[in-house]
Design a protein around this motif. Structure first.
Motif, short mmCIF file in Angstrom:
data_model
loop_
_atom_site.label_atom_id
_atom_site.label_comp_id
_atom_site.label_asym_id
_atom_site.label_seq_id
_atom_site.Cartn_x
_atom_site.Cartn_y
_atom_site.Cartn_z
N ALA A 1 9.54 -6.37 16.78
CA ALA A 1 10.80 -5.88 17.37
C ALA A 1 11.90 -6.93 17.26
CB ALA A 1 10.58 -5.48 18.82
N ALA A 2 11.52 -8.19 17.43
CA ALA A 2 12.50 -9.28 17.33
C ALA A 2 13.06 -9.36 15.91
CB ALA A 2 11.87 -10.60 17.73
N ASP B 1 9.76 -0.93 27.87
CA ASP B 1 10.81 -1.51 28.72
C ASP B 1 10.64 -3.03 28.83
OD1 ASP B 1 11.88 1.00 29.10
OD2 ASP B 1 10.92 1.30 31.06
N GLU B 2 9.40 -3.49 28.94
CA GLU B 2 9.12 -4.93 29.01
C GLU B 2 9.57 -5.61 27.72
OE1 GLU B 2 5.10 -6.16 29.97
OE2 GLU B 2 5.00 -4.65 31.56
N ILE B 3 9.25 -5.00 26.59
CA ILE B 3 9.62 -5.59 25.30
C ILE B 3 11.14 -5.66 25.18
CG2 ILE B 3 9.64 -5.17 22.80
CD1 ILE B 3 6.69 -4.27 23.12
N ILE B 4 11.82 -4.59 25.57
CA ILE B 4 13.29 -4.57 25.51
C ILE B 4 13.88 -5.65 26.43
CG2 ILE B 4 15.33 -3.20 26.15
CD1 ILE B 4 13.89 -0.81 24.83
N ALA B 5 13.33 -5.77 27.63
CA ALA B 5 13.80 -6.81 28.57
C ALA B 5 13.59 -8.20 27.97
CB ALA B 5 13.07 -6.68 29.90
N SER C 1 16.38 -11.01 27.03
CA SER C 1 16.34 -12.39 27.56
C SER C 1 16.28 -13.42 26.44
CB SER C 1 15.16 -12.56 28.52
OG SER C 1 13.95 -12.58 27.80
N MET C 2 15.70 -13.05 25.29
CA MET C 2 15.64 -13.97 24.14
C MET C 2 16.91 -13.88 23.29
SD MET C 2 11.69 -13.10 23.17
CE MET C 2 11.69 -13.86 21.56
N ASN C 3 17.87 -13.04 23.73
CA ASN C 3 19.15 -12.84 23.06
C ASN C 3 19.04 -12.19 21.68
OD1 ASN C 3 21.89 -12.85 23.39
ND2 ASN C 3 22.18 -14.87 22.46
N TYR C 4 17.98 -11.43 21.45
CA TYR C 4 17.86 -10.65 20.21
C TYR C 4 18.63 -9.34 20.34
CZ TYR C 4 14.31 -13.51 17.93
OH TYR C 4 13.65 -14.52 17.30
N LEU C 5 18.79 -8.90 21.58
CA LEU C 5 19.38 -7.59 21.85
C LEU C 5 20.54 -7.77 22.82
CD1 LEU C 5 18.79 -4.63 21.11
CD2 LEU C 5 17.31 -4.49 23.09
N SER C 6 21.74 -7.34 22.40
CA SER C 6 22.90 -7.41 23.26
C SER C 6 23.82 -6.24 22.93
CB SER C 6 23.65 -8.73 23.05
OG SER C 6 24.93 -8.67 23.61
N GLU C 7 23.96 -5.33 23.89
CA GLU C 7 24.81 -4.16 23.65
C GLU C 7 26.27 -4.55 23.48
OE1 GLU C 7 24.10 -0.93 26.40
OE2 GLU C 7 22.46 -0.28 25.11
#
Length: 150
Positions: free
Chosen positions: A9-10, A38-42, A46-52
């Motif tokens: 996912a990352a 949900d845990e993976i998305i969170a 937190s690892m800054n791979y995902l930012s809307e």
């Protein structure tokens, strides 16, 4: 939480900016559901791979610069992708007013050159230009103002 799925996912998010919905859909394809998803998305957030917010800025700026989309179409597309109003507003702030108006002028100018070869009636030419710009997502009052200035 499966570390291999998190890694996958990352790298999916590292390839290009994604929305949480896109990541959720991809996790479903990999048979990851519910709380684990949900845990993976969170974790990705937190690892800054995902930012809307970052997605919205990249998306809005790119669609405006590359595809000459107007604000209405960009905003609608960001809504459709399930982004928060805050993120959408951050994305819309990427489009400067001067660049927006000059982009519309350039778009209308190019289209007018193309249409002028076949369309001789000035009223119909204006109608076609307006329809084109509105389809690109520009605001009607701005479109008509710029058409009158052409």
């Amino acid at each position: 939480m499966d570390r291999l799925i998190l890694q996958k996912a990352a790298s999916y998010c590292a390839y290009q900016e994604r929305t949480q919905d896109e990541v959720k859909q991809r996790l479903k394809k990999w048979d990851v559901w519910g709380e684990e998803a949900d845990e993976i998305i969170a974790e990705l957030i937190s690892m800054n791979y995902l930012s809307e917010e970052r997605f919205a800025k990249t998306y809005a700026g790119g669609k405006f610069r590359v595809k000459n989309w107007g604000r209405m179409k960009i905003r609608q597309e960001l809504h459709r992708r399930g982004l928060s109003e805050y993120s959408i507003q951050k994305g819309m702030n990427e489009i400067q007013d001067e660049a927006y108006i000059s982009g519309l002028k350039e778009l209308l100018g190019k289209k007018k050159m193309l249409l002028a070869k076949t369309e001789t009636d000035p009223f119909r030419l204006k109608q076609k230009l307006a329809r084109f710009a509105l389809g690109k997502g520009y605001e009607s009052e701005l479109v008509w103002k710029e058409i009158e200035n052409l």
